[in-house]
Scaffold this active site. Structure first.
Site, PDB file in Angstrom:
ATOM      1  N   THR A 314     -17.372  27.218 -68.173  1.00 43.88           N
ATOM      2  CA  THR A 314     -17.330  27.858 -66.824  1.00 43.88           C
ATOM      3  C   THR A 314     -15.980  27.528 -66.413  1.00 43.88           C
ATOM      4  O   THR A 314     -15.362  28.539 -65.482  1.00 43.88           O
ATOM      5  CB  THR A 314     -18.372  27.124 -66.062  1.00 43.88           C
ATOM      6  OG1 THR A 314     -19.632  27.459 -66.749  1.00 43.88           O
ATOM      7  CG2 THR A 314     -18.426  27.788 -64.544  1.00 43.88           C
ATOM      8  N   GLY A 315     -15.357  26.079 -66.389  1.00 42.19           N
ATOM      9  CA  GLY A 315     -14.242  25.822 -65.799  1.00 42.19           C
ATOM     10  C   GLY A 315     -13.046  26.716 -66.589  1.00 42.19           C
ATOM     11  O   GLY A 315     -12.238  27.312 -65.515  1.00 42.19           O
ATOM     12  N   TRP A 317     -13.302  29.461 -67.893  1.00 44.24           N
ATOM     13  CA  TRP A 317     -13.403  31.204 -67.505  1.00 44.24           C
ATOM     14  C   TRP A 317     -12.554  31.392 -66.305  1.00 44.24           C
ATOM     15  O   TRP A 317     -12.279  32.545 -66.204  1.00 44.24           O
ATOM     16  CB  TRP A 317     -15.077  31.227 -67.419  1.00 44.24           C
ATOM     17  CG  TRP A 317     -15.390  32.899 -67.310  1.00 44.24           C
ATOM     18  CD1 TRP A 317     -15.544  33.652 -68.206  1.00 44.24           C
ATOM     19  CD2 TRP A 317     -15.328  33.336 -65.803  1.00 44.24           C
ATOM     20  NE1 TRP A 317     -15.609  35.007 -67.283  1.00 44.24           N
ATOM     21  CE2 TRP A 317     -15.703  34.886 -66.051  1.00 44.24           C
ATOM     22  CE3 TRP A 317     -15.371  32.939 -64.482  1.00 44.24           C
ATOM     23  CZ2 TRP A 317     -15.827  35.758 -65.195  1.00 44.24           C
ATOM     24  CZ3 TRP A 317     -15.295  33.849 -63.426  1.00 44.24           C
ATOM     25  CH2 TRP A 317     -15.613  35.299 -63.925  1.00 44.24           C
ATOM     26  N   HIS A 318     -12.729  30.151 -65.418  1.00 46.05           N
ATOM     27  CA  HIS A 318     -12.170  30.680 -64.054  1.00 46.05           C
ATOM     28  C   HIS A 318     -10.707  30.505 -64.096  1.00 46.05           C
ATOM     29  O   HIS A 318      -9.837  31.070 -63.441  1.00 46.05           O
ATOM     30  CB  HIS A 318     -12.613  29.634 -62.941  1.00 46.05           C
ATOM     31  CG  HIS A 318     -13.877  29.930 -62.733  1.00 46.05           C
ATOM     32  ND1 HIS A 318     -15.109  29.615 -63.049  1.00 46.05           N
ATOM     33  CD2 HIS A 318     -14.236  30.599 -61.236  1.00 46.05           C
ATOM     34  CE1 HIS A 318     -16.084  30.146 -62.450  1.00 46.05           C
ATOM     35  NE2 HIS A 318     -15.584  30.708 -61.483  1.00 46.05           N
ATOM     36  N   GLY A 319     -10.002  30.016 -65.196  1.00 47.22           N
ATOM     37  CA  GLY A 319      -8.533  29.660 -65.291  1.00 47.22           C
ATOM     38  C   GLY A 319      -8.233  29.118 -66.178  1.00 47.22           C
ATOM     39  O   GLY A 319      -8.863  28.218 -66.916  1.00 47.22           O
TER      40      GLY A 319
END
Lengths: 473, 396
Positions: A314-315, A317-319
């Site tokens: 998730t982390g 995926w955000h950047g």
């Protein structure tokens, strides 16, 4: 093309509406074709070279899904190959720079190429993976029509920032949707509210955040907190504003896109926050990563590993930066803590305290998210805990408070379900025969929407105010 | 009822969305500049394959569309009014409306003192070379520095905004020290004005320049300095000049950014010589009929600081045909404009260069060719550290 641009609001949107609705509703394919063509133009507006990436993704996933459908030979190979291609494309465009920079930091001398990131690649790639997985599992049939799958992948209301769609929910609307004036009006109202969230609130609050996060030696405890809170609000209004616009546009064209936010800042725990924030992403990770890994129906150790894996992804995926990894792990730790350690104690606290607990942790989380380096994370968190280089308070913090006091004041009710509460009250009165309540419910949102559209347009124009003073004098 | 409202709402919305592109298509060509923003409006970009490929067409079209939005100026003016008078924002369009004066908003970041010292040494070295070059050509050089309006009225900033007063003091001090160290004559008009009790009446409240009273005080200070150096120059005294307040509304660079909505009754002042010193004028090499003060033909028409000498030109030459007097070369920013209307009367020939616009020769080549008796550099302190335009004093 951004929704909050003149070209979209007063060019692309009316043209799309005209072209789409001039075709009679019974020619469903015609309307879909118009939507597809305009969606491709919308995406290609930022550069045709990037459109080719989206088109390539559509073709590959369309073909791969046909080969991966139940009953096909070598379908597992087709599914795995397509999955690798999707992740490879995402990795190439999004993570090459991050990877090579880290190799350089480790002493391996490699040139970091400049790679243009196609807008929304994380969203459409995840949509494609979900589609492939659903087809492979046999949950939905593979789509035989390339244009229909391309419309699903490139649908302009959501291609850039979601919500992340599932083809099983989207496909029926391609043939069976019904566009009505009531839906269009509701959609238009929601679009205008979303635009105002983005233009009137998020962009203004972003100026406070920008100022605080670059303050460096001028950073005070007050400015750090103000900047962190402003960023917390900015992010919500920016993203949920975009989602409102996406959902509103979808509704105008007869599509009911899934909700992505449910007033996340009313949460009383980190776990609840993630059930209310970017819900389509949370559901995606739940359905396509967490549950396939075993979910919570396994040993505690395995659960911990599953959570770590999901939040690391998730982390990332955000950047593509270490602060996003840290942010993901931060939430992994919080969620594990709430599940295994302090969750029961938290439940026994008064609601107000739980709310404060959640808000403080969420705000700290956004600091990790916003910082551009781990060093800056340390500076901001130190300042927020009182050890700020500039002391407790500064004129700079006072300036931001004064300059943006209206936005800060408006942001609080706008982030809470005040609108729903008011609507429910009016609905009760209307049900008991109040004509004024009926009139207010029918008219007020529309008048407010038109006002907000006007104000947002002026603000957008204001952002183009430029004065080249010294050229003349 | 709900059905009617839905349809009416959608009709209104669609009409608004369609009216804008229609208006833009029909009328966008009529306006080419934005007066209050002091700039040319964006032009419709050409549609090319390259611009579509890299996405630059969309960006340029957005600028063009925003610039030609129907009623853009009226909407922005109304918005400015709302921001100022209803929302009471401390900063509107980058302007701070202090109690009596309009000032620019300055970001909070500051440059370190050691950076100023280093830059001042480099710039001082160039000015020292220029000084030597002027001497070698038979002239003498004076650098005249002015506090910009935001520095002059620095104490009027609200306490929570950064006036950069300490930074300007450091920067100005480092600059003066660098010039003194290298023997370059420097006349700090800030010190001169302070000696005259820092009169508020010397600077505009709505513009970044001084006003004519400030210019006259500077003129006298320059001539006093030259007289102390042994120059025997005719001086325009208060008895030689009538200070005339123009009836026209005055729009300054600061009030212009607020669409002239900030209430003020400031008027431009000009100095009418009782016995005018006649001159012949050339602007950019062309004989010019332009007077010293370009006053609007009607009283209701607004005037700006550009009334002095008609604004900035690359090169202006004023010849008074008094060969017994020395020649002067003035170069610098727009603070020269008001001063020129006075200084020319004390010299035979006055050559004025604005190196932001003048490109024919380098400054040193101009000095070699023209051989002035006196060279004056006139700059406000926000330009002390600029190395382009009038700061490019030692470039080929």
């Amino acid at each position: 093309m951004a929704f909050s641009s003149m070209a979209f609001l007063f060019g692309f949107l009316p043209l799309t509406l005209l072209c789409c609705f001039l075709i009679p509703a019974r020619f469903r394919t015609g309307r879909n074709t118009i939507l597809l063509l305009f969606s491709l133009a919308f995406y290609g507006w930022g550069g045709i070279r990037l459109l080719l990436v989206l088109l390539a993704s559509c073709v590959v996933n369309w073909g791969a899904a046909l080969l991966a459908a139940p009953g096909r030979r070598h379908r597992k190979a087709a599914f795995v190959t397509a999955l690798v291609l999707n992740l490879g494309m995402l990795g190439y465009f999004k993570y090459t720079g991050f990877l090579l920079n880290n190799l350089n930091a480790l002493g391996v001398d490699v040139t970091v190429p400049s790679i243009m990131l196609p807008a929304g690649i994380s969203f459409f790639t995840f949509q494609a993976i979900a589609y492939l997985a659903d087809v492979y599992r046999g949950t939905i049939p593979a789509e035989r029509s390339l244009p229909r799958l391309t419309l699903f992948m490139a649908f302009f209301p959501q291609v850039l920032q979601g919500p992340i769609l599932r083809y099983g929910e989207f496909a029926p609307a391609l043939t069976d949707r019904r566009e009505t004036a009531a839906d269009a009006a509701d959609g238009a109202v929601r679009f205008c509210f979303g635009l105002a969230k983005k233009v009137l609130l998020a962009d203004a609050l972003g100026q406070i955040a920008d100022g605080a996060f670059v303050a460096g030696d001028r950073l005070t405890a007050g400015l750090a907190w103000l900047g962190a809170i402003a960023y917390t609000l900015q992010l919500y209004f920016d993203f949920s504003g975009y989602t409102d616009m996406a959902l509103g546009l979808g509704r105008i064209f007869g599509f009911r896109l899934p909700e992505n936010f449910n007033y996340p800042y009313v949460s009383k725990s980190a776990s609840e926050f993630w059930r209310r924030w970017h819900m389509t992403l949370s559901f995606w990770f739940r359905d396509y990563v967490y549950i396939p890994l075993g979910g919570s129906r396994c040993s505690r150790g395995r659960q911990v590993l599953n959570l770590l894996a999901v939040w690391l992804l998730t982390g990332l995926w955000h950047g593509s930066a270490w602060n996003f990894v840290l942010w993901g792990l931060y939430y992994a730790a919080l969620l594990m803590g709430e599940r295994f350690l302090w969750g029961r104690a938290l439940d026994r606290l008064p609601a107000a305290l739980r709310h404060v607990y959640a808000l403080v942790l969420i705000t700290i989380g956004w600091v990790l998210f916003r910082c551009t380096s781990l060093g800056q994370v340390g500076e901001m968190l130190s300042a927020m805990s009182g050890a700020a280089p500039g002391g407790a308070w500064s004129g700079e913090a006072a300036y931001y408070l004064r300059q943006f006091r209206w936005e800060l004041l408006a942001a609080i009710p706008a982030a809470l379900p005040v609108k729903n509460w008011l609507a429910a009250k009016l609905e009760v009165r209307r049900a008991s025969g109040s004509r004024s309540a009926a009139l207010t419910l029918a008219l007020a949102p529309k008048l407010l929407a038109l006002t907000l559209l006007g104000l947002s347009t002026v603000r957008l124009l204001g952002s183009t105010f430029r004065s080249f003073l010294y050229f003349q004098f | 009822m709900r059905r009617f409202f839905n349809r009416a709402f959608l009709a209104c919305l669609l009409a608004a969305l369609l009216a804008v592109p229609g208006w833009v298509a029909l009328r966008s060509h009529r306006e080419t500049s934005a007066y209050y923003e002091n700039r040319t409006l964006a032009e419709l970009p050409a549609l090319t394959w390259e611009s579509l490929w890299d996405g630059s067409f969309g960006t340029k079209l957005e600028s063009w569309y925003s610039d030609h939005f129907p009623g853009r100026t009226t909407l922005l003016k109304a918005d400015t009014k709302v921001q100022m008078d209803i929302l009471k924002r401390p900063v509107v369009n980058e302007i701070v409306a202090a109690e009596d004066v309009l000032l620019p908003f300055a970001e909070y970041g500051e440059q370190a003192p050691e950076d100023y010292a280093r830059q001042a040494a480099d710039i001082g070295a160039d000015l020292q070379k220029l000084d030597a070059h002027i001497r070698a050509n038979g002239g003498s050089f004076h650098y005249v520095g002015f506090p910009e309006q935001r520095v002059y009225f620095g104490d009027q900033y609200p306490g929570y905004l950064n006036s950069h007063a300490a930074e300007f003091e450091t920067a100005d001090g480092a600059f003066a020290a660098a010039l003194a160290e290298r023997g370059v004559r420097f006349l700090d008009m800030g010190t001169v004005y302070d000696g005259l009790d820092h009169p508020a009446a010397y600077y505009s409240t709505v513009d970044h320049h001084y006003n004519y009273y400030g210019a006259y005080a500077a003129y006298r200070a320059i001539l006093d300095t030259l007289a102390a150096d042994g120059w025997d120059l005719p001086v325009l005294t208060e008895d030689d000049i009538d200070f005339v307040e123009l009836p026209n509304p005055y729009i300054g660079s600061r009030s212009r950014k607020l669409y002239n909505l900030w209430p003020n009754d400031e008027k431009a002042v000009i100095g009418v010589q009782r016995d005018p010193v006649a001159f012949t004028r050339w602007d950019n090499g062309e004989l010019s009929e332009r007077p010293l003060f370009v006053v609007p033909t009607e009283e209701y028409l607004p005037t700006t600081y550009n009334l002095y000498m008609g604004g900035d030109f690359g090169e202006t030459v004023l010849k008074t045909d008094r060969p017994d007097l020395p020649d002067v070369l003035i170069f610098g920013d727009s603070f020269t404009n008001a001063l020129e209307t006075l200084l020319y009367a004390s010299f035979d020939e006055t050559h004025i260069l604005d190196l932001r616009h003048y490109t024919e020769k380098s400054l040193k080549d101009y000095i070699t060719a023209y051989q002035p008796d006196l060279v004056l550099c006139i700059q406000n302190d926000t330009f002390y550290y600029t190395t382009t335009g009038n700061g490019a004093v030692w470039e080929d």
